[in-house]
Design a protein around this motif. Structure first.
Motif, PDB file in Angstrom:
ATOM      1  N   SER A 119       7.199  -3.472  11.557  1.00 34.55           N
ATOM      2  CA  SER A 119       6.137  -3.052  12.475  1.00 34.55           C
ATOM      3  C   SER A 119       4.824  -3.655  11.988  1.00 34.55           C
ATOM      4  CB  SER A 119       6.032  -1.524  12.500  1.00 34.55           C
ATOM      5  OG  SER A 119       7.233  -0.941  12.956  1.00 34.55           O
ATOM      6  N   PHE A 120       3.845  -3.702  12.880  1.00 33.31           N
ATOM      7  CA  PHE A 120       2.559  -4.303  12.547  1.00 33.31           C
ATOM      8  C   PHE A 120       1.484  -3.207  12.571  1.00 33.31           C
ATOM      9  CE2 PHE A 120       5.201  -7.701  13.760  1.00 33.31           C
ATOM     10  CZ  PHE A 120       4.655  -8.908  13.323  1.00 33.31           C
ATOM     11  N   TYR A 121       0.686  -3.112  11.509  1.00 35.65           N
ATOM     12  CA  TYR A 121      -0.345  -2.084  11.434  1.00 35.65           C
ATOM     13  C   TYR A 121      -1.663  -2.681  10.964  1.00 35.65           C
ATOM     14  CZ  TYR A 121       3.689   1.063  11.641  1.00 35.65           C
ATOM     15  OH  TYR A 121       4.837   1.696  12.013  1.00 35.65           O
ATOM     16  N   ALA A 122      -2.734  -2.390  11.702  1.00 39.69           N
ATOM     17  CA  ALA A 122      -4.070  -2.815  11.283  1.00 39.69           C
ATOM     18  C   ALA A 122      -4.491  -2.025  10.050  1.00 39.69           C
ATOM     19  CB  ALA A 122      -5.072  -2.591  12.406  1.00 39.69           C
ATOM     20  N   ILE A 123      -5.200  -2.683   9.162  1.00 38.91           N
ATOM     21  CA  ILE A 123      -5.722  -2.003   7.964  1.00 38.91           C
ATOM     22  C   ILE A 123      -7.006  -1.291   8.357  1.00 38.91           C
ATOM     23  CG2 ILE A 123      -6.492  -2.280   5.587  1.00 38.91           C
ATOM     24  CD1 ILE A 123      -4.863  -4.922   5.554  1.00 38.91           C
ATOM     25  N   SER A 124      -7.069  -0.013   8.046  1.00 34.98           N
ATOM     26  CA  SER A 124      -8.190   0.810   8.481  1.00 34.98           C
ATOM     27  C   SER A 124      -9.310   0.910   7.455  1.00 34.98           C
ATOM     28  CB  SER A 124      -7.692   2.216   8.826  1.00 34.98           C
ATOM     29  OG  SER A 124      -8.740   3.013   9.309  1.00 34.98           O
ATOM     30  N   SER A 125      -8.995   0.680   6.201  1.00 29.91           N
ATOM     31  CA  SER A 125     -10.021   0.744   5.149  1.00 29.91           C
ATOM     32  C   SER A 125     -10.693  -0.616   5.008  1.00 29.91           C
ATOM     33  CB  SER A 125      -9.385   1.153   3.826  1.00 29.91           C
ATOM     34  OG  SER A 125      -8.247   0.342   3.550  1.00 29.91           O
ATOM     35  N   ALA A 126     -11.903  -0.624   4.480  1.00 30.26           N
ATOM     36  CA  ALA A 126     -12.601  -1.879   4.218  1.00 30.26           C
ATOM     37  C   ALA A 126     -11.932  -2.595   3.049  1.00 30.26           C
ATOM     38  CB  ALA A 126     -14.071  -1.595   3.896  1.00 30.26           C
ATOM     39  N   PRO A 127     -12.086  -3.904   2.958  1.00 35.71           N
ATOM     40  CA  PRO A 127     -11.464  -4.642   1.847  1.00 35.71           C
ATOM     41  C   PRO A 127     -11.891  -4.089   0.485  1.00 35.71           C
ATOM     42  CG  PRO A 127     -12.201  -6.171   3.525  1.00 35.71           C
ATOM     43  CD  PRO A 127     -12.742  -4.820   3.923  1.00 35.71           C
ATOM     44  N   GLY A 128     -10.922  -4.046  -0.436  1.00 30.53           N
ATOM     45  CA  GLY A 128     -11.178  -3.524  -1.778  1.00 30.53           C
ATOM     46  C   GLY A 128     -10.568  -2.138  -1.944  1.00 30.53           C
ATOM     47  N   GLY A 129      -9.732  -1.969  -2.949  1.00 24.71           N
ATOM     48  CA  GLY A 129      -9.126  -0.669  -3.192  1.00 24.71           C
ATOM     49  C   GLY A 129      -7.819  -0.492  -2.457  1.00 24.71           C
ATOM     50  N   ASP A 130      -7.361   0.777  -2.389  1.00 30.00           N
ATOM     51  CA  ASP A 130      -6.108   1.078  -1.705  1.00 30.00           C
ATOM     52  C   ASP A 130      -6.220   0.760  -0.218  1.00 30.00           C
ATOM     53  OD1 ASP A 130      -4.911   2.015  -4.051  1.00 30.00           O
ATOM     54  OD2 ASP A 130      -5.693   4.049  -3.740  1.00 30.00           O
ATOM     55  N   LEU A 131      -5.062   0.531   0.409  1.00 24.80           N
ATOM     56  CA  LEU A 131      -5.026   0.245   1.838  1.00 24.80           C
ATOM     57  C   LEU A 131      -4.798   1.533   2.615  1.00 24.80           C
ATOM     58  CD1 LEU A 131      -2.819  -2.995   1.875  1.00 24.80           C
ATOM     59  CD2 LEU A 131      -5.309  -2.795   1.655  1.00 24.80           C
ATOM     60  N   GLU A 132      -5.550   1.708   3.689  1.00 26.86           N
ATOM     61  CA  GLU A 132      -5.377   2.881   4.543  1.00 26.86           C
ATOM     62  C   GLU A 132      -5.001   2.433   5.947  1.00 26.86           C
ATOM     63  OE1 GLU A 132      -8.718   5.491   4.383  1.00 26.86           O
ATOM     64  OE2 GLU A 132      -8.517   5.855   2.215  1.00 26.86           O
ATOM     65  N   PHE A 133      -4.157   3.248   6.592  1.00 29.08           N
ATOM     66  CA  PHE A 133      -3.670   2.922   7.927  1.00 29.08           C
ATOM     67  C   PHE A 133      -3.761   4.153   8.817  1.00 29.08           C
ATOM     68  CE2 PHE A 133      -1.552   0.258   4.832  1.00 29.08           C
ATOM     69  CZ  PHE A 133      -1.654  -1.019   5.385  1.00 29.08           C
ATOM     70  N   LEU A 134      -4.254   3.955  10.024  1.00 30.19           N
ATOM     71  CA  LEU A 134      -4.293   5.027  11.022  1.00 30.19           C
ATOM     72  C   LEU A 134      -3.146   4.761  11.995  1.00 30.19           C
ATOM     73  CD1 LEU A 134      -5.964   7.472  12.097  1.00 30.19           C
ATOM     74  CD2 LEU A 134      -7.073   5.842  13.645  1.00 30.19           C
ATOM     75  N   ILE A 135      -2.143   5.629  11.987  1.00 32.75           N
ATOM     76  CA  ILE A 135      -0.909   5.347  12.714  1.00 32.75           C
ATOM     77  C   ILE A 135      -0.579   6.492  13.676  1.00 32.75           C
ATOM     78  CG2 ILE A 135       1.552   4.842  12.496  1.00 32.75           C
ATOM     79  CD1 ILE A 135       0.975   3.664   9.756  1.00 32.75           C
ATOM     80  N   LYS A 136      -0.266   6.113  14.890  1.00 32.48           N
ATOM     81  CA  LYS A 136       0.070   7.090  15.922  1.00 32.48           C
ATOM     82  C   LYS A 136       1.457   7.663  15.678  1.00 32.48           C
ATOM     83  CE  LYS A 136       0.500   7.505  20.961  1.00 32.48           C
ATOM     84  NZ  LYS A 136       0.375   6.771  22.256  1.00 32.48           N
ATOM     85  N   GLU A 137       1.575   8.975  15.861  1.00 30.66           N
ATOM     86  CA  GLU A 137       2.877   9.620  15.740  1.00 30.66           C
ATOM     87  C   GLU A 137       3.702   9.293  16.980  1.00 30.66           C
ATOM     88  OE1 GLU A 137       2.218  13.541  13.027  1.00 30.66           O
ATOM     89  OE2 GLU A 137       1.491  13.671  15.090  1.00 30.66           O
ATOM     90  N   ALA A 138       4.784   8.562  16.767  1.00 29.87           N
ATOM     91  CA  ALA A 138       5.674   8.157  17.851  1.00 29.87           C
ATOM     92  C   ALA A 138       7.038   7.895  17.244  1.00 29.87           C
ATOM     93  CB  ALA A 138       5.144   6.904  18.544  1.00 29.87           C
ATOM     94  N   ALA A 139       8.059   7.883  18.084  1.00 29.37           N
ATOM     95  CA  ALA A 139       9.420   7.698  17.577  1.00 29.37           C
ATOM     96  C   ALA A 139       9.552   6.412  16.773  1.00 29.37           C
ATOM     97  CB  ALA A 139      10.405   7.693  18.751  1.00 29.37           C
TER      98      ALA A 139
END
Length: 279
Positions: free
Chosen positions: A132-152
């Motif tokens: 699956s493809f997910y946009a990175i939600s956090s700014a560059p640097g540090g851990d990566l954060e993702f905002l992901i929709k709840e779906a099957a």
């Protein structure tokens, strides 16, 4: 919103930034109705036809490059071999109704290519799983954060907990190139951002990366109900960065005191009132 490259357009002193997959309504609205960009100064366009001409010219001049970029991306994503690396989930919390904010500690192979907001990763549960493809939600640097929709289709990752392992590709895509030649040539000083639902994910990265420093910015953010607005707890900090935020609800209840409808309609309303941008 979380898939594929982004679209950036510059018209005169103005610019649009829209996640690919969410730009259609704005493009069609602007081209069909000849509406000036939401970032235009009151009176900047002498007529709607001039606005239409500038909008269309800017889009057409950039479209060939965007199409070529997308083809190269497709080849890398679906043709060439992509390496995946074990990455550890640090936390998984509710960001809004139906949206999860997942923080992942990723190895250098995954995180080091992440240099610009708007980039994304491929992710999968097992080696032989479909990515699956997910946009990175956090700014560059540090851990990566993702905002992901709840779906099957996302259950395998939205149900993770701290310590679980997922497989991530290196960060991909060119992201939002706010230092591109088109923006320099147009002397862009005002930027409108458009997002709906989980499409706010790369916009958060863009805002918090400081890539828009020195520019006057407005964010139109659409959601169904107030509970669907992710990152509402960050709005005050974004305002401190100079971002004007306009939440728009399509199904807000009677307690909602903000704007109603859809982002493209609210943008048009602002233009028609001569309030296309607050300077």
């Amino acid at each position: 919103a979380a898939e594929g490259p982004t679209l950036e357009m510059a018209t005169g002193m103005e610019a649009f930034v829209v996640p690919r997959g969410h730009q259609s309504a704005v493009q069609v609205h602007g081209v069909a109705h000849g509406v000036a960009p939401a970032t235009a100064k009151p009176g900047f366009w002498s007529s709607k036809s001039q606005a239409l001409g500038a909008f269309a010219a800017a889009f057409l001049s950039l479209a060939p490059g965007l199409r070529r970029s997308r083809r190269r991306l497709a080849l890398k994503g679906w043709g060439d071999d992509v390496s995946f690396f074990d990455s550890s989930v640090k936390s998984n919390v509710e960001a809004a109704d139906g949206l999860r904010l997942i923080t992942i500690e990723a190895p250098e192979e995954v995180s080091s290519p992440y240099q610009r907001a708007g980039q994304f990763v491929q992710a999968k549960e097992e080696e032989d799983s479909k990515a699956s493809f997910y946009a990175i939600s956090s700014a560059p640097g540090g851990d990566l954060e993702f905002l992901i929709k709840e779906a099957a289709s996302n259950d395998w990752i939205t149900a993770t907990k701290g310590g679980d392992l997922v497989k991530l590709s290196p960060a991909m895509g060119k992201g939002f190139d706010t230092d591109c030649q088109a923006w320099k040539d147009a002397e862009v000083s005002q930027v409108s951002l458009f997002a709906t639902g989980s499409g706010i994910s790369p916009m958060r990265a863009l805002i918090e990366s400081k890539a828009l420093s020195g520019k006057v910015c407005r964010l139109y953010y659409g959601a169904r109900e107030e509970g669907n607005l992710a990152y509402a707890n960050r709005f005050d900090k974004w305002r401190q960065r100079g971002i004007e935020i306009i939440p728009v609800l399509s199904k807000g209840d009677d307690s909602w005191q903000g704007r109603r409808g859809y982002v493209q309609e609210v943008m048009k309303e602002d233009e028609e009132r001569g309030e296309g941008f607050v300077l």
